[in-house]
Scaffold this motif. Structure first.
Motif, PDB file in Angstrom:
ATOM      1  N   SER A 147      28.294  11.431  -4.059  1.00 31.69           N
ATOM      2  CA  SER A 147      28.844  11.045  -5.363  1.00 31.69           C
ATOM      3  C   SER A 147      27.824  10.319  -6.242  1.00 31.69           C
ATOM      4  O   SER A 147      28.092  10.094  -7.435  1.00 31.69           O
ATOM      5  CB  SER A 147      30.075  10.139  -5.161  1.00 31.69           C
ATOM      6  OG  SER A 147      29.705   8.913  -4.546  1.00 31.69           O
TER       7      SER A 147
ATOM      8  N   LEU B 224      32.295  17.254  -7.926  1.00 28.17           N
ATOM      9  CA  LEU B 224      33.399  16.376  -8.320  1.00 28.17           C
ATOM     10  C   LEU B 224      33.655  15.381  -7.190  1.00 28.17           C
ATOM     11  O   LEU B 224      33.542  15.727  -6.011  1.00 28.17           O
ATOM     12  CB  LEU B 224      34.673  17.199  -8.573  1.00 28.17           C
ATOM     13  CG  LEU B 224      34.555  18.337  -9.600  1.00 28.17           C
ATOM     14  CD1 LEU B 224      35.878  19.108  -9.661  1.00 28.17           C
ATOM     15  CD2 LEU B 224      34.176  17.807 -10.974  1.00 28.17           C
ATOM     16  N   TYR B 225      34.034  14.170  -7.550  1.00 23.04           N
ATOM     17  CA  TYR B 225      34.356  13.183  -6.503  1.00 23.04           C
ATOM     18  C   TYR B 225      35.612  12.395  -6.882  1.00 23.04           C
ATOM     19  O   TYR B 225      35.954  12.239  -8.051  1.00 23.04           O
ATOM     20  CB  TYR B 225      33.177  12.253  -6.228  1.00 23.04           C
ATOM     21  CG  TYR B 225      32.744  11.383  -7.382  1.00 23.04           C
ATOM     22  CD1 TYR B 225      33.376  10.157  -7.664  1.00 23.04           C
ATOM     23  CD2 TYR B 225      31.678  11.765  -8.218  1.00 23.04           C
ATOM     24  CE1 TYR B 225      32.968   9.361  -8.725  1.00 23.04           C
ATOM     25  CE2 TYR B 225      31.275  10.979  -9.281  1.00 23.04           C
ATOM     26  CZ  TYR B 225      31.923   9.778  -9.531  1.00 23.04           C
ATOM     27  OH  TYR B 225      31.525   8.986 -10.580  1.00 23.04           O
ATOM     28  N   TRP B 226      36.281  11.917  -5.847  1.00 20.64           N
ATOM     29  CA  TRP B 226      37.496  11.100  -5.978  1.00 20.64           C
ATOM     30  C   TRP B 226      37.210   9.727  -5.375  1.00 20.64           C
ATOM     31  O   TRP B 226      36.669   9.622  -4.273  1.00 20.64           O
ATOM     32  CB  TRP B 226      38.668  11.746  -5.246  1.00 20.64           C
ATOM     33  CG  TRP B 226      39.251  12.952  -5.935  1.00 20.64           C
ATOM     34  CD1 TRP B 226      40.418  13.005  -6.621  1.00 20.64           C
ATOM     35  CD2 TRP B 226      38.707  14.269  -5.988  1.00 20.64           C
ATOM     36  NE1 TRP B 226      40.655  14.262  -7.122  1.00 20.64           N
ATOM     37  CE2 TRP B 226      39.603  15.076  -6.747  1.00 20.64           C
ATOM     38  CE3 TRP B 226      37.533  14.872  -5.494  1.00 20.64           C
ATOM     39  CZ2 TRP B 226      39.372  16.422  -7.008  1.00 20.64           C
ATOM     40  CZ3 TRP B 226      37.308  16.214  -5.753  1.00 20.64           C
ATOM     41  CH2 TRP B 226      38.227  16.986  -6.502  1.00 20.64           C
TER      42      TRP B 226
ATOM     43  N   ALA C 148      33.087   7.138  -2.822  1.00 22.57           N
ATOM     44  CA  ALA C 148      34.030   8.267  -2.925  1.00 22.57           C
ATOM     45  C   ALA C 148      34.589   8.611  -1.540  1.00 22.57           C
ATOM     46  O   ALA C 148      33.884   8.536  -0.535  1.00 22.57           O
ATOM     47  CB  ALA C 148      33.329   9.472  -3.530  1.00 22.57           C
TER      48      ALA C 148
ATOM     49  N   HIS D  91      36.343  11.637  -1.293  1.00 22.19           N
ATOM     50  CA  HIS D  91      36.519  13.089  -1.272  1.00 22.19           C
ATOM     51  C   HIS D  91      35.613  13.711  -2.335  1.00 22.19           C
ATOM     52  O   HIS D  91      35.403  13.135  -3.414  1.00 22.19           O
ATOM     53  CB  HIS D  91      37.979  13.452  -1.561  1.00 22.19           C
ATOM     54  CG  HIS D  91      38.255  14.924  -1.507  1.00 22.19           C
ATOM     55  ND1 HIS D  91      38.084  15.673  -0.372  1.00 22.19           N
ATOM     56  CD2 HIS D  91      38.682  15.793  -2.473  1.00 22.19           C
ATOM     57  CE1 HIS D  91      38.415  16.934  -0.626  1.00 22.19           C
ATOM     58  NE2 HIS D  91      38.778  17.029  -1.891  1.00 22.19           N
TER      59      HIS D  91
ATOM     60  N   MET E 114      42.061  21.562 -11.643  1.00 22.24           N
ATOM     61  CA  MET E 114      41.777  20.130 -11.659  1.00 22.24           C
ATOM     62  C   MET E 114      43.027  19.330 -11.994  1.00 22.24           C
ATOM     63  O   MET E 114      43.118  18.157 -11.644  1.00 22.24           O
ATOM     64  CB  MET E 114      40.658  19.820 -12.668  1.00 22.24           C
ATOM     65  CG  MET E 114      39.282  20.307 -12.227  1.00 22.24           C
ATOM     66  SD  MET E 114      38.008  20.024 -13.485  1.00 22.24           S
ATOM     67  CE  MET E 114      38.108  18.258 -13.710  1.00 22.24           C
TER      68      MET E 114
ATOM     69  N   PRO F 117      40.014  14.575 -10.529  1.00 25.51           N
ATOM     70  CA  PRO F 117      38.953  13.797  -9.910  1.00 25.51           C
ATOM     71  C   PRO F 117      38.618  12.539 -10.709  1.00 25.51           C
ATOM     72  O   PRO F 117      38.998  12.406 -11.888  1.00 25.51           O
ATOM     73  CB  PRO F 117      37.781  14.771  -9.883  1.00 25.51           C
ATOM     74  CG  PRO F 117      38.044  15.707 -10.998  1.00 25.51           C
ATOM     75  CD  PRO F 117      39.525  15.858 -11.084  1.00 25.51           C
ATOM     76  N   THR F 118      37.900  11.643 -10.081  1.00 24.08           N
ATOM     77  CA  THR F 118      37.481  10.401 -10.742  1.00 24.08           C
ATOM     78  C   THR F 118      36.247  10.598 -11.605  1.00 24.08           C
ATOM     79  O   THR F 118      36.142  10.067 -12.715  1.00 24.08           O
ATOM     80  CB  THR F 118      37.198   9.317  -9.690  1.00 24.08           C
ATOM     81  OG1 THR F 118      38.340   9.165  -8.861  1.00 24.08           O
ATOM     82  CG2 THR F 118      36.879   7.982 -10.350  1.00 24.08           C
TER      83      THR F 118
END
Length: 285
Positions: free
Chosen positions: A221, A238-240, A246, A248, A273, A278-279
């Motif tokens: 991330s 993409l990251y969460w 992160a 995920h 999405m 995602p964050t």
């Protein structure tokens, strides 16, 4: 005058008839009383003898009656006991029959469930083999197209910047590899070829473009340049969760969609999405 007239008589005067009858009655009554008393004496002796013998007869009768009553009571108890035993035996037989029927039913249900499970497993394996064959075909095609793309890029390097052509080719390779893994299982720590976790899939996709990413999502991330979710390009990560923390990651494949190894329930999927916003995102290419 006669001499005898003046001589007193020595004979008693004649008693009246009534007095004689009374005396006779008294005497008769006395004698009757004596006769009755005499007659009563012997008559009373015999009942005394009989009275002495009767208690013995009554005692024997009472003992026999008690014994008979006890025997009758014991017989009644024996009959009741036998009835209870018969009822218990009948109930035990019914319970055994019911238990046997239930055991047979469960065994049949178990066999049906096992047969259905085997059938489902066989179908799943057949489907998985078909999907693997399809993915192998896609990967072979991808490798061939990547090689030809590389050749074209080399041939056109004089007319276009090499960095631009490299980004386009690498992004296409990453996206194609990620899409080819849709349907694979999710396994924590998985790095392929048919099971992945989220960062393992991203790392393998970037490896097709010759880029060696860190193994875990926290490091991925922050590997590259942070970009806005409104300015994404295919191939972006993409990251969460927070950058550097992160939990995920996934690959943006264009059209507002991403490919990621989500969890053990869904496996590797391609989704919008909007399904799970995602964050943030990073661009490595």
């Amino acid at each position: 005058m006669s001499h005898t007239a003046h001589i007193p008589s020595h004979r008693k005067p004649r008693q009246r008839a009534s007095k004689s009858a009374l005396r006779a009655g008294v005497a008769g009554g006395f004698l009757s009383t004596i006769a009755v008393a005499g007659a009563a004496g012997p008559a009373q002796a015999e009942p005394v003898t009989q009275t002495i013998e009767m208690p013995t007869i009554a005692s024997n009768f009472s003992t026999a009656a008690a014994a008979s009553a006890q025997a009758t009571q014991q017989l009644a108890l024996d009959i009741e006991k036998q009835a209870d035993q018969d009822a218990a035996a009948e109930k035990a037989a019914k319970d055994a029959k019911k238990a046997h029927a239930e055991a047979v039913r469960k065994d049949e249900a178990k066999k049906k469930a096992e047969a259905a499970e085997k059938k489902a497993k066989a179908e799943a394996e057949a489907k998985e083999r078909a999907e693997r064959a399809s993915r192998s075909t896609e990967r072979t095609t991808l490798s061939a197209s990547t090689g030809s793309s590389g050749s074209s890029s080399s041939g056109s390097s004089a007319s276009a910047p090499s960095s631009s052509s490299n980004v386009s080719g690498s992004a296409a390779s990453i996206v194609a590899f990620a899409k080819a893994q849709v349907g694979d299982a999710y396994v924590s720590g998985g790095t392929g070829p048919n099971a992945w976790d989220c960062s393992g899939l991203v790392q393998a996709a970037y490896r097709t473009a010759g880029i060696d990413l860190p193994r875990v999502s926290q490091a991925q991330s922050t590997y590259g340049t942070q970009v806005s979710l409104d300015n994404l390009q295919p191939g972006d990560i993409l990251y969460w969760g927070g950058a550097g923390s992160a939990y995920h990651v996934a690959i943006y494949v264009g059209g507002g969609q991403f490919v990621g190894a989500q969890n053990s329930s869904t496996g590797t999927v391609q989704r919008s999405m909007d399904y799970d916003r995602p964050t943030g995102a990073v661009r490595v290419l």
